[in-house]
Motif scaffolding. Sequence first.
Motif, short mmCIF file in Angstrom:
data_model
loop_
_atom_site.label_atom_id
_atom_site.label_comp_id
_atom_site.label_asym_id
_atom_site.label_seq_id
_atom_site.Cartn_x
_atom_site.Cartn_y
_atom_site.Cartn_z
N ALA A 98 0.82 -1.21 0.00
CA ALA A 98 0.00 0.00 0.00
C ALA A 98 0.86 1.26 0.00
O ALA A 98 0.59 2.21 -0.75
CB ALA A 98 -0.94 0.00 1.21
N VAL A 99 1.89 1.28 0.83
CA VAL A 99 2.71 2.49 0.92
C VAL A 99 3.57 2.66 -0.34
O VAL A 99 3.84 3.78 -0.77
CB VAL A 99 3.57 2.48 2.20
CG1 VAL A 99 4.80 1.59 2.06
CG2 VAL A 99 4.00 3.89 2.57
N GLU A 100 3.97 1.56 -0.96
CA GLU A 100 4.73 1.66 -2.21
C GLU A 100 3.86 2.26 -3.31
O GLU A 100 4.29 3.16 -4.05
CB GLU A 100 5.23 0.27 -2.63
CG GLU A 100 6.34 -0.27 -1.74
CD GLU A 100 6.67 -1.72 -2.06
OE1 GLU A 100 6.12 -2.25 -3.06
OE2 GLU A 100 7.47 -2.34 -1.33
N ASN A 139 -5.79 4.63 6.16
CA ASN A 139 -6.83 4.68 5.13
C ASN A 139 -6.47 5.66 4.02
O ASN A 139 -6.81 5.44 2.85
CB ASN A 139 -8.17 5.07 5.75
CG ASN A 139 -8.76 3.97 6.61
OD1 ASN A 139 -8.39 2.79 6.46
ND2 ASN A 139 -9.65 4.33 7.51
N THR A 140 -5.77 6.74 4.38
CA THR A 140 -5.33 7.71 3.37
C THR A 140 -4.30 7.07 2.44
O THR A 140 -4.33 7.28 1.22
CB THR A 140 -4.73 8.96 4.05
OG1 THR A 140 -5.74 9.58 4.85
CG2 THR A 140 -4.22 9.95 3.02
N LEU A 141 -3.40 6.29 3.01
CA LEU A 141 -2.43 5.57 2.18
C LEU A 141 -3.14 4.60 1.24
O LEU A 141 -2.79 4.49 0.06
CB LEU A 141 -1.44 4.81 3.07
CG LEU A 141 -0.50 5.67 3.92
CD1 LEU A 141 0.34 4.80 4.83
CD2 LEU A 141 0.39 6.52 3.02
N LEU A 142 -4.15 3.92 1.77
CA LEU A 142 -4.93 3.00 0.93
C LEU A 142 -5.65 3.74 -0.20
O LEU A 142 -5.74 3.24 -1.32
CB LEU A 142 -5.93 2.23 1.79
CG LEU A 142 -5.47 0.92 2.41
CD1 LEU A 142 -6.55 0.35 3.32
CD2 LEU A 142 -5.10 -0.08 1.32
N HIS A 143 -6.17 4.91 0.14
CA HIS A 143 -6.86 5.71 -0.88
C HIS A 143 -5.93 6.04 -2.04
O HIS A 143 -6.30 5.90 -3.21
CB HIS A 143 -7.38 7.00 -0.24
CG HIS A 143 -7.88 8.00 -1.24
ND1 HIS A 143 -9.08 7.86 -1.91
CD2 HIS A 143 -7.32 9.17 -1.69
CE1 HIS A 143 -9.25 8.87 -2.72
NE2 HIS A 143 -8.21 9.69 -2.62
N TYR A 144 -4.70 6.46 -1.71
CA TYR A 144 -3.77 6.84 -2.76
C TYR A 144 -3.13 5.62 -3.43
O TYR A 144 -2.62 5.72 -4.55
CB TYR A 144 -2.70 7.78 -2.22
CG TYR A 144 -3.20 9.19 -2.11
CD1 TYR A 144 -3.28 10.02 -3.23
CD2 TYR A 144 -3.64 9.70 -0.89
CE1 TYR A 144 -3.76 11.32 -3.14
CE2 TYR A 144 -4.13 11.01 -0.79
CZ TYR A 144 -4.19 11.81 -1.92
OH TYR A 144 -4.68 13.09 -1.83
N ALA A 145 -3.16 4.47 -2.76
CA ALA A 145 -2.69 3.24 -3.41
C ALA A 145 -3.61 2.88 -4.57
O ALA A 145 -3.18 2.28 -5.56
CB ALA A 145 -2.63 2.10 -2.40
N ASN A 146 -4.90 3.22 -4.41
CA ASN A 146 -5.88 3.07 -5.49
C ASN A 146 -5.94 1.64 -6.01
O ASN A 146 -5.85 1.37 -7.21
CB ASN A 146 -5.55 4.03 -6.64
CG ASN A 146 -6.69 4.16 -7.63
OD1 ASN A 146 -7.85 4.03 -7.25
ND2 ASN A 146 -6.36 4.43 -8.89
N ASN A 151 -7.44 -3.07 -0.78
CA ASN A 151 -8.31 -2.52 0.26
C ASN A 151 -9.20 -3.61 0.86
O ASN A 151 -9.37 -3.69 2.08
CB ASN A 151 -9.18 -1.41 -0.35
CG ASN A 151 -9.87 -0.58 0.69
OD1 ASN A 151 -9.49 -0.57 1.85
ND2 ASN A 151 -10.92 0.13 0.29
N ASN A 152 -9.77 -4.45 0.02
CA ASN A 152 -10.63 -5.53 0.49
C ASN A 152 -9.86 -6.55 1.33
O ASN A 152 -10.37 -7.04 2.34
CB ASN A 152 -11.29 -6.25 -0.70
CG ASN A 152 -12.32 -5.39 -1.39
OD1 ASN A 152 -12.85 -4.45 -0.81
ND2 ASN A 152 -12.60 -5.69 -2.66
N LEU A 153 -8.65 -6.85 0.93
CA LEU A 153 -7.84 -7.81 1.67
C LEU A 153 -7.50 -7.28 3.07
O LEU A 153 -7.60 -8.00 4.06
CB LEU A 153 -6.56 -8.14 0.90
CG LEU A 153 -6.75 -8.99 -0.37
CD1 LEU A 153 -5.45 -9.05 -1.16
CD2 LEU A 153 -7.22 -10.39 -0.01
N LEU A 154 -7.12 -6.02 3.13
CA LEU A 154 -6.79 -5.43 4.43
C LEU A 154 -8.01 -5.32 5.33
O LEU A 154 -7.90 -5.47 6.55
CB LEU A 154 -6.15 -4.06 4.24
CG LEU A 154 -4.62 -4.04 4.12
CD1 LEU A 154 -4.13 -2.68 3.65
CD2 LEU A 154 -3.96 -4.43 5.43
#
Length: 230
Positions: A98-100, A139-146, A151-154
């Motif tokens: 996600a962060v990558e 959640n913000t990191l997930l949003h930008y991971a797009n 998202n579903n897995l986490l």
Amino acid sequence: MSINKIKSVGRQPLNVVVYEHIKTAIIEGDIEPGTRLTETKVSEQMNVSTTPVREAFRRLASEGLVKIIPWRGAIVQEFTDTEITEVYQCRESLEMLAVELATEQIDAEGIRKLYALVEQSNETTDFTKYVDINSEIHNTLLHYANNRTLNNLLSQLNDVIYHNRNLSSYSDVRRAEIHEEHLQIVSSIEKRDKTAASEAMRIHVNNGFEYIKARLTKNEQPKIQKPDSV
């Protein structure tokens, strides 16, 4: 003479007081994992109606601290060592990914938001708000991971993750460490250093895992991996 600068006395609604009292008792170990809680017994113990107790159970369930069993009440969450280990093994890989992805796609507004959230989490003295803010960082990191699948897995790990964030929120030492870890993650993202951001996230997740293991087994606090200075 003006009285505008006199601070008002805070008065929390009854449902908030009930929620906070039960939550504190769970996190501090006064109510052990696996304990069954019923609205009737808890309301009698706290000398309140069942309505605020029912609302408290719902909030605690959303935070992963209890599990509501239809017609039976709520059970204080307990996780086996194996469950916790498996969740963190998955979480490490998923959060690093996600962060990558976020580092590649985030804009200046997103970076400003992350820094603001990190600062808010450091300033708040409200345990529940602290957990909400830290969840918003991830959640913000997930949003930008797009990545919807990511998202579903986490989201499948949320019971353990939210439960553990609540435990960590009551430790001043761990909160200070989390603040530094989050700063390192955001700083690496700002520099567009995907490798450093991923490593900072790995350290953050693993430090959380070690803290929870020690916290749940009532062992001494583990040694924490220290990220490079920001």
